[in-house]
Scaffold this active site. Structure first.
Site, PDB file in Angstrom:
ATOM      1  N   MET A  19       0.776  -1.234   0.014  1.00 13.38           N
ATOM      2  CA  MET A  19      -0.133  -0.134   0.010  1.00 13.38           C
ATOM      3  C   MET A  19       0.856   1.263   0.084  1.00 13.38           C
ATOM      4  O   MET A  19       1.715   1.423   0.777  1.00 13.38           O
ATOM      5  CB  MET A  19      -0.898   0.075   1.369  1.00 13.38           C
ATOM      6  CG  MET A  19      -1.817  -1.182   1.144  1.00 13.38           C
ATOM      7  SD  MET A  19      -2.781  -1.125   2.691  1.00 13.38           S
ATOM      8  CE  MET A  19      -1.873  -2.008   4.011  1.00 13.38           C
ATOM      9  N   CYS A 116      -2.014  -2.103 -10.202  1.00 12.04           N
ATOM     10  CA  CYS A 116      -2.346  -0.636  -9.734  1.00 12.04           C
ATOM     11  C   CYS A 116      -3.131   0.118 -10.836  1.00 12.04           C
ATOM     12  O   CYS A 116      -2.445   0.400 -11.905  1.00 12.04           O
ATOM     13  CB  CYS A 116      -1.094   0.313  -9.094  1.00 12.04           C
ATOM     14  SG  CYS A 116      -1.650   1.804  -8.531  1.00 12.04           S
ATOM     15  N   GLY A 216     -10.780  -8.114  -0.448  1.00 14.98           N
ATOM     16  CA  GLY A 216     -11.964  -8.361   0.403  1.00 14.98           C
ATOM     17  C   GLY A 216     -12.162  -7.628   1.561  1.00 14.98           C
ATOM     18  O   GLY A 216     -12.980  -7.601   2.179  1.00 14.98           O
ATOM     19  N   ALA A 242      -5.344  -5.481   2.669  1.00 18.89           N
ATOM     20  CA  ALA A 242      -4.809  -4.181   2.449  1.00 18.89           C
ATOM     21  C   ALA A 242      -5.685  -3.230   3.508  1.00 18.89           C
ATOM     22  O   ALA A 242      -5.206  -3.236   4.509  1.00 18.89           O
ATOM     23  CB  ALA A 242      -5.205  -3.484   0.965  1.00 18.89           C
ATOM     24  N   ARG A 243      -6.861  -2.358   3.083  1.00 16.47           N
ATOM     25  CA  ARG A 243      -7.391  -1.321   3.801  1.00 16.47           C
ATOM     26  C   ARG A 243      -7.793  -1.940   5.320  1.00 16.47           C
ATOM     27  O   ARG A 243      -7.804  -1.119   6.398  1.00 16.47           O
ATOM     28  CB  ARG A 243      -8.424  -0.915   3.117  1.00 16.47           C
ATOM     29  CG  ARG A 243      -7.968  -0.014   2.148  1.00 16.47           C
ATOM     30  CD  ARG A 243      -9.020   0.425   0.907  1.00 16.47           C
ATOM     31  NE  ARG A 243      -9.752  -0.714   0.587  1.00 16.47           N
ATOM     32  CZ  ARG A 243     -11.049  -0.800   0.674  1.00 16.47           C
ATOM     33  NH1 ARG A 243     -12.026   0.144   1.152  1.00 16.47           N
ATOM     34  NH2 ARG A 243     -11.903  -1.815   0.134  1.00 16.47           N
TER      35      ARG A 243
END
EC number: 1.3.1.91
Length: 493
Positions: A19, A116, A216, A242-243
């Site tokens: 990230m 990306c 996800g 990730a987030r």
């Protein structure tokens, strides 16, 4: 052909996703603490990395890849050596290989970003732009597999049709990569669009190498147990988060999420210990706070303009002071050892006040510097203007400056890449020893706002500064004084 050292296993792993601005060393270490098996660094561009020099940082016990402007582009440490994957942005096989060989001894794996969708990546033919050029994908990956000692992977997005997606991943598998990460969205889709678990499942059923499911966080992953549910829904070997990990890295902890305050304090400690730039620390903390940014603590974080102020906002002021003092002491010790090893002449330094400091342009407003603050203070106190005496060390062409104010000398024990930077560091030592403001962001120096100065786009370490120093002439003697200089009211970028 170089035999790859395939020590990194991609089966049944919890992985911190790459990230931008988030995957720096403090976040990677925090994710490992909470149970991540593998951590990816943020995407780093090949053109930027091939300019870097590998530097062993004995103060921090890290390996730094440092750009020509002295900015640390990638920092890693022994703790993550066998678990960190270096992700690069590239559109050229030879550049990719040059970067892989530069970092391969300090990382566990090499990854190519092919997913990306952001313009900063695709405009150079990198990231998701590669998905439309399978020949280039094959050349880059094949070159890396044959030329580096580390396992090679890539991260892609799905194509508009399942048929095209499966055709591409089969071609990628034939290059010999160790695993493939799949973000289950198309190039034009964003987090609010549903992730295509069925496409990831079809890829997993088609390939024999590990497939890592990604994408996800929005719909599926809110707690640890959801990671396994997402893995089963996609039939993937592993899951890359990730987030959800950016919001709270303890998502990897099977005992459950830890309180955000605890997680943030732990992150800040790593950031201070590894000298993370405060702007990056602040950005990552803001991502964790999210809806709490308007809280009292959130407002303190938003107002913070230094690592010290961030620590104070979270009740870690004492920790910051203690840690920075330890790091400064270590720098001084190493600097003294370096002086002995390089055979520098023993100088009479009695009466010289010294500190291990450097001038970081980013920590100051565009129109204020420590030299300007020191000059202004001398004028108010009706003292003679500061006088700087600067020398250059021929071994590495670094500079050191001593400033004299009111018959007292001040010097930084750290050497700098230019005469101007060395003088700024000396000015900082004088100001700090007197308890005076040095003009850092967040400090008030209203009397300096109207001072005329050099052009704002002047790079303190750029060609002009180096030209003024004339290093070629300075190396004619073991140590050459650049002369005494009185501060002019028009000087001091």
């Amino acid at each position: 052909m170089i035999l790859n050292s395939l020590s990194l296993c991609y089966h049944n792993k919890l992985i911190l996703a790459p990230m931008v601005r988030v995957g720096t060393l403090p976040m990677r270490l925090l994710a490992l603490d909470y149970g991540a098996d593998i951590v990816y660094c943020e995407e780093l561009i090949d053109l930027k990395m091939i300019q870097c020099k590998r530097v062993v940082n004995e103060v921090l016990s890290t390996v730094d890849f440092v750009a020509p402007d002295d900015r640390v582009v990638f920092r890693t440490c022994e703790r993550e050596h066998n678990r960190v994957v270096f992700q690069m942005g590239t559109s050229d096989a030879e550049r990719a290989l040059a970067v892989a060989r530069l970092v391969e001894n300090d990382v566990a794996g090499i990854d190519v970003n092919m997913g990306c969708p952001k313009e900063y990546s695709t405009k150079g033919g990198m990231g998701a732009a590669l998905l439309s050029d399978p020949d280039k994908i094959e050349k880059i990956l094949s070159t890396l597999v044959k030329g580096t000692r580390r396992p090679v992977t890539c991260k892609i997005r799905i194509l508009p049709s399942l048929e095209d997606t499966l055709s591409l991943v089969k071609r990628i598998e034939r290059t010999g990569i160790a695993a493939i990460a799949v973000h289950g969205r198309k190039r034009e889709e964003r987090p609010q669009h549903p992730v295509s678990c069925e496409v990831i499942r079809a890829i997993a059923d088609t390939l024999s190498i590990p497939v890592i499911a990604n994408g996800g966080s929005h719909d599926h992953i809110q707690q640890y147990s959801d990671i396994e549910d997402f893995r089963q829904a996609t039939a993937a070997s592993s899951v890359m988060v990730a987030r959800a990990a950016m919001w709270n890295p303890s998502i990897f902890l099977k005992e459950g999420l830890r309180p955000l305050e605890e997680v943030m304090q732990k992150y800040i400690r790593y950031a201070v210990q590894y000298d993370n730039h405060y702007t990056n620390t602040k950005y990552c903390l803001c991502q964790m706070l999210r809806e709490q940014l308007e809280s009292p603590q959130g407002r303190l974080l938003h107002a913070a303009q230094s690592s010290r102020e961030i620590c104070e906002a979270f009740g870690l002021g004492a920790f910051y002071e203690e840690t920075t003092q330890e790091l400064d002491a270590q720098r001084t010790k190493l600097s003294a050892r370096t002086s002995e090893e390089t055979g520098e002449p023993a100088e009479d330094t009695s009466g010289v006040i010294k500190m291990a400091v450097k001038f970081d342009r980013r920590a100051y407003p565009a129109h204020i510097t420590p030299k300007m603050c020191l000059l202004e203070w001398c004028r108010r106190e009706k003292l003679a203007q500061p006088v700087y005496e600067t020398v250059q060390r021929p071994l590495d062409r670094l500079f050191s400056s001593i400033v004299t104010v009111a018959e007292q000398k001040y010097q930084s024990t750290l050497w700098d890449k230019s005469k101007k930077l060395a003088e700024q560091a000396a000015a900082i030592v004088c100001l700090r020893s007197q308890g005076l403001p040095e003009g850092r962001l967040g400090e008030e120096s209203p009397s300096l706002h109207k001072r005329k100065r050099e052009a704002p786009d002047q790079d303190p370490g750029g060609p002009r500064a180096q030209e003024l120093a004339q290093p070629g002439e300075l190396c004619k003697k073991p140590f050459v004084a650049l002369g005494s200089s009185e501060e002019s009211p028009l000087e001091g970028w």
